[in-house]
Design a protein around this motif. Structure first.
Motif, PDB file in Angstrom:
ATOM      1  N   LYS A  47       0.852  -1.181   0.000  1.00  0.00           N
ATOM      2  CA  LYS A  47       0.000   0.000   0.000  1.00  0.00           C
ATOM      3  C   LYS A  47       0.894   1.238   0.000  1.00  0.00           C
ATOM      4  O   LYS A  47       1.985   1.231   0.582  1.00  0.00           O
ATOM      5  N   PHE A  48       0.432   2.296  -0.634  1.00  0.00           N
ATOM      6  CA  PHE A  48       1.166   3.558  -0.648  1.00  0.00           C
ATOM      7  C   PHE A  48       0.544   4.590   0.285  1.00  0.00           C
ATOM      8  O   PHE A  48       1.106   5.670   0.466  1.00  0.00           O
ATOM      9  N   ASP A  49      -0.627   4.270   0.870  1.00  0.00           N
ATOM     10  CA  ASP A  49      -1.391   5.297   1.578  1.00  0.00           C
ATOM     11  C   ASP A  49      -1.809   4.895   2.991  1.00  0.00           C
ATOM     12  O   ASP A  49      -2.763   5.447   3.537  1.00  0.00           O
ATOM     13  N   GLN A  50      -1.086   3.930   3.589  1.00  0.00           N
ATOM     14  CA  GLN A  50      -1.419   3.495   4.941  1.00  0.00           C
ATOM     15  C   GLN A  50      -0.258   3.807   5.892  1.00  0.00           C
ATOM     16  O   GLN A  50       0.715   3.060   5.961  1.00  0.00           O
ATOM     17  N   PRO A  51      -0.338   4.914   6.635  1.00  0.00           N
ATOM     18  CA  PRO A  51       0.726   5.241   7.593  1.00  0.00           C
ATOM     19  C   PRO A  51       0.971   4.084   8.557  1.00  0.00           C
ATOM     20  O   PRO A  51       0.044   3.464   9.061  1.00  0.00           O
ATOM     21  N   GLY A  52       2.243   3.805   8.793  1.00  0.00           N
ATOM     22  CA  GLY A  52       2.611   2.736   9.711  1.00  0.00           C
ATOM     23  C   GLY A  52       2.685   1.369   9.080  1.00  0.00           C
ATOM     24  O   GLY A  52       3.233   0.441   9.669  1.00  0.00           O
ATOM     25  N   LEU A  53       2.189   1.210   7.856  1.00  0.00           N
ATOM     26  CA  LEU A  53       2.160  -0.103   7.193  1.00  0.00           C
ATOM     27  C   LEU A  53       2.828  -0.044   5.830  1.00  0.00           C
ATOM     28  O   LEU A  53       3.866  -0.661   5.616  1.00  0.00           O
ATOM     29  N   GLY A  54       2.204   0.672   4.906  1.00  0.00           N
ATOM     30  CA  GLY A  54       2.799   0.889   3.594  1.00  0.00           C
ATOM     31  C   GLY A  54       2.497   2.306   3.176  1.00  0.00           C
ATOM     32  O   GLY A  54       1.349   2.648   2.903  1.00  0.00           O
ATOM     33  N   PHE A  55       3.532   3.151   3.147  1.00  0.00           N
ATOM     34  CA  PHE A  55       3.298   4.575   2.920  1.00  0.00           C
ATOM     35  C   PHE A  55       4.422   5.141   2.062  1.00  0.00           C
ATOM     36  O   PHE A  55       5.602   4.954   2.366  1.00  0.00           O
ATOM     37  N   LYS A  56       4.038   5.821   0.986  1.00  0.00           N
ATOM     38  CA  LYS A  56       5.008   6.469   0.113  1.00  0.00           C
ATOM     39  C   LYS A  56       5.288   7.861   0.646  1.00  0.00           C
ATOM     40  O   LYS A  56       4.374   8.682   0.780  1.00  0.00           O
ATOM     41  N   LYS A  57       6.549   8.117   0.974  1.00  0.00           N
ATOM     42  CA  LYS A  57       6.921   9.365   1.641  1.00  0.00           C
ATOM     43  C   LYS A  57       8.185   9.928   1.001  1.00  0.00           C
ATOM     44  O   LYS A  57       9.261   9.361   1.146  1.00  0.00           O
ATOM     45  N   SER A  58       8.000  11.016   0.268  1.00  0.00           N
ATOM     46  CA  SER A  58       9.139  11.702  -0.372  1.00  0.00           C
ATOM     47  C   SER A  58       9.991  10.743  -1.205  1.00  0.00           C
ATOM     48  O   SER A  58      11.233  10.757  -1.137  1.00  0.00           O
ATOM     49  N   VAL A  90       7.830   3.416   3.612  1.00  0.00           N
ATOM     50  CA  VAL A  90       8.011   3.110   5.019  1.00  0.00           C
ATOM     51  C   VAL A  90       6.780   2.385   5.558  1.00  0.00           C
ATOM     52  O   VAL A  90       5.694   2.480   4.997  1.00  0.00           O
ATOM     53  N   GLY A  91       6.981   1.656   6.672  1.00  0.00           N
ATOM     54  CA  GLY A  91       5.878   0.976   7.332  1.00  0.00           C
ATOM     55  C   GLY A  91       6.238  -0.459   7.683  1.00  0.00           C
ATOM     56  O   GLY A  91       7.269  -0.992   7.246  1.00  0.00           O
ATOM     57  N   PHE A  92       5.391  -1.072   8.485  1.00  0.00           N
ATOM     58  CA  PHE A  92       5.643  -2.444   8.934  1.00  0.00           C
ATOM     59  C   PHE A  92       5.653  -3.421   7.766  1.00  0.00           C
ATOM     60  O   PHE A  92       6.546  -4.272   7.673  1.00  0.00           O
ATOM     61  N   ASP A  93       4.674  -3.326   6.867  1.00  0.00           N
ATOM     62  CA  ASP A  93       4.664  -4.202   5.698  1.00  0.00           C
ATOM     63  C   ASP A  93       5.942  -4.026   4.875  1.00  0.00           C
ATOM     64  O   ASP A  93       6.496  -4.997   4.353  1.00  0.00           O
ATOM     65  N   VAL A  94       6.393  -2.792   4.761  1.00  0.00           N
ATOM     66  CA  VAL A  94       7.615  -2.505   4.002  1.00  0.00           C
ATOM     67  C   VAL A  94       8.819  -3.154   4.678  1.00  0.00           C
ATOM     68  O   VAL A  94       9.668  -3.760   4.017  1.00  0.00           O
ATOM     69  N   ASP A  95       8.891  -3.050   6.002  1.00  0.00           N
ATOM     70  CA  ASP A  95      10.008  -3.643   6.730  1.00  0.00           C
ATOM     71  C   ASP A  95      10.028  -5.163   6.582  1.00  0.00           C
ATOM     72  O   ASP A  95      11.097  -5.771   6.409  1.00  0.00           O
ATOM     73  N   ALA A  99      -3.305   1.903  14.553  1.00  0.00           N
ATOM     74  CA  ALA A  99      -2.088   2.303  15.273  1.00  0.00           C
ATOM     75  C   ALA A  99      -1.209   3.183  14.394  1.00  0.00           C
ATOM     76  O   ALA A  99      -0.585   4.137  14.883  1.00  0.00           O
ATOM     77  N   GLY A 100      -1.134   2.880  13.106  1.00  0.00           N
ATOM     78  CA  GLY A 100      -0.376   3.718  12.183  1.00  0.00           C
ATOM     79  C   GLY A 100      -0.962   5.119  12.093  1.00  0.00           C
ATOM     80  O   GLY A 100      -0.229   6.107  12.084  1.00  0.00           O
ATOM     81  N   LEU A 101      -2.286   5.210  12.056  1.00  0.00           N
ATOM     82  CA  LEU A 101      -2.947   6.516  12.031  1.00  0.00           C
ATOM     83  C   LEU A 101      -2.696   7.270  13.333  1.00  0.00           C
ATOM     84  O   LEU A 101      -2.457   8.480  13.334  1.00  0.00           O
ATOM     85  N   ALA A 102      -2.764   6.551  14.462  1.00  0.00           N
ATOM     86  CA  ALA A 102      -2.527   7.178  15.762  1.00  0.00           C
ATOM     87  C   ALA A 102      -1.098   7.695  15.867  1.00  0.00           C
ATOM     88  O   ALA A 102      -0.853   8.781  16.408  1.00  0.00           O
ATOM     89  N   SER A 103      -0.142   6.923  15.360  1.00  0.00           N
ATOM     90  CA  SER A 103       1.253   7.353  15.393  1.00  0.00           C
ATOM     91  C   SER A 103       1.447   8.624  14.577  1.00  0.00           C
ATOM     92  O   SER A 103       2.139   9.551  15.006  1.00  0.00           O
ATOM     93  N   ALA A 104       0.812   8.679  13.401  1.00  0.00           N
ATOM     94  CA  ALA A 104       0.914   9.861  12.550  1.00  0.00           C
ATOM     95  C   ALA A 104       0.252  11.070  13.199  1.00  0.00           C
ATOM     96  O   ALA A 104       0.623  12.217  12.920  1.00  0.00           O
ATOM     97  N   ASN A 139       8.830   0.432  15.930  1.00  0.00           N
ATOM     98  CA  ASN A 139       9.239   1.609  15.153  1.00  0.00           C
ATOM     99  C   ASN A 139       8.074   2.228  14.397  1.00  0.00           C
ATOM    100  O   ASN A 139       8.007   3.446  14.239  1.00  0.00           O
ATOM    101  N   ASN A 140       7.156   1.387  13.930  1.00  0.00           N
ATOM    102  CA  ASN A 140       6.074   1.889  13.083  1.00  0.00           C
ATOM    103  C   ASN A 140       4.808   2.257  13.849  1.00  0.00           C
ATOM    104  O   ASN A 140       3.853   2.738  13.239  1.00  0.00           O
ATOM    105  N   THR A 141       4.806   2.043  15.157  1.00  0.00           N
ATOM    106  CA  THR A 141       3.676   2.489  15.992  1.00  0.00           C
ATOM    107  C   THR A 141       4.186   3.385  17.117  1.00  0.00           C
ATOM    108  O   THR A 141       3.531   3.531  18.146  1.00  0.00           O
ATOM    109  N   GLU A 142       5.336   3.973  16.896  1.00  0.00           N
ATOM    110  CA  GLU A 142       5.972   4.817  17.922  1.00  0.00           C
ATOM    111  C   GLU A 142       5.037   5.945  18.354  1.00  0.00           C
ATOM    112  O   GLU A 142       4.345   6.554  17.534  1.00  0.00           O
TER     113      GLU A 142
END
Length: 273
Positions: free
Chosen positions: A38-49, A53-58, A194-199, A250-253
C-alpha cells in the motif's frame, strides 16, 4: 527443520546464480524483485518523499534480503485492495504485502505465505475519549469506516445496532473526521489504526480491545509452494532475531499499541505441504 535448511540453501544458491528461482514470480529485470504494498497506509505501507516506510515494508525488505535481494533491487508497486489478486495472476508483481488477509475465497485464485501478523478489528478514538472502551459502547455514537468495508457491518451486527455510520473513501479521511469531531470513532484493523494514531502524534489512540482476527499473509502466484516455504523461513528468522518486534515498535511509535499476544507473533506455515 531439515527441510527448512535445504530450502534456505537452495534459495541462497539460486539467488547467486540467477533469478530462475523466482521465475514463477515473473521478475521483469534480472536481479530485481517486484513487491506490491500500500502507498497510503501510515505505519504499514506509505510512500513518503520517494521512499517507502511501514511495517509491511520492513517485512518485505527482510524477506527480499533473505531471498538474496538488496533494497535497491526491490521495485515497489502500489497494490490497491481490489487489484491484488489480478496483479499476482497477471505477473505484475512477485509478491504482495499489503494488509492482505488470508481467506478461503482468495486462496482459490492466489497462494499465500505467512501469516506474518495477526491483526484484530479495533476502534480509534480521540486521546481524551473516556466513554468508548469497546464496540459495545458505540450505540448512539457516530462511527466512520471506509466505503465497502466489512468493519462497520461487523460492529452493527454484533455490538451496536444503533450506531450512526459515516463512510469515507479512505481511513485518512476518517481520521480527519475524528479530529474535527464529526465522528466519535473509526474502525478497522488495529495495526492500521495504530499507524494513524502514530501519525497523529498523540492526539488519537487505539482502544485496545480487538474483537476479530485477520491473518496477514504474503500473497504469491498460485502454485508457488517452494517460494512460500522460503518466505516462511524468512518470517520465522525475522521473528526469532527480534527484527519483527522492532519493526512493530518503530512503526507504531508514540502510541500504546501492542499486538494481541494471544495470536502474535504468528507461526508462518501457510502454503507449505
Amino acid at each position: 527443520m531439515k527441510k527448512r535448511a535445504i530450502t534456505r540453501a537452495l534459495a541462497a544458491m539460486c539467488a547467486l546464480v540467477c533469478t530462475v528461482a523466482l521465475a514463477g514470480c515473473g521478475a521483469d529485470e534480472e536481479g530485481k524483485i517486484r513487491i506490491g504494498i500500500k502507498f497510503d497506509q501510515p505505519g504499514l505501507g506509505f510512500k513518503k518523499s520517494g521512499t517507502y516506510v511501514g511495517f509491511d515494508v520492513d517485512v518485505a525488505k527482510y524477506i527480499a534480503r533473505e531471498l538474496g535481494y538488496s533494497e535497491d533491487e526491490i521495485i515497489w508497486k502500489e497494490a490497491p485492495s481490489a487489484q491484488r489478486e489480478a496483479m499476482l495472476q497477471n505477473g505484475d508483481v512477485d509478491m504482495i504485502l499489503a494488509t492482505y488477509s488470508i481467506t478461503d475465497s482468495r486462496k482459490e485464485v492466489v497462494d499465500f505465505a505467512g501469516p506474518y501478523f495477526v491483526a484484530g478489528q479495533d476502534l480509534l478514538v480521540r486521546a481524551d475519549e473516556t466513554e468508548i472502551d469497546g464496540p459495545e459502547d458505540l450505540n448512539g455514537k457516530r462511527l466512520c469506516s471506509v466505503t465497502g468495508s466489512t468493519s462497520a457491518v461487523t460492529v452493527k451486527e454484533q455490538f451496536a445496532d444503533e450506531v450512526q455510520l459515516m463512510e469515507q473513501p479512505g481511513y485518512a479521511e476518517c481520521a480527519t473526521a475524528l479530529f474535527s469531531g464529526i465522528v466519535d470513532a473509526v474502525t478497522t484493523d488495529d495495526i492500521i489504526l495504530a499507524g494513524l494514531a502514530s501519525a497523529a502524534r498523540g492526539q488519537l489512540k487505539v482502544v485496545g480491545q480487538p474483537f476479530t482476527q485477520e491473518y496477514y499473509g504474503v500473497g504469491i502466484k498460485k502454485g508457488e509452494r517452494e517460494l512460500a516455504a522460503r518466505i516462511n523461513d524468512a518470517i520465522e528468522k525475522m521473528i526469532e532475531d527480534g527484527s519483527w518486534q522492532r519493526a512493530i515498535e518503530n512503526n507504531t511509535e508514540g502510541t500504546d499499541y501492542s499486538p494481541d499476544p494471544d495470536y502474535n507473533p504468528p507461526v508462518p506455515t501457510e502454503g507449505e505441504e
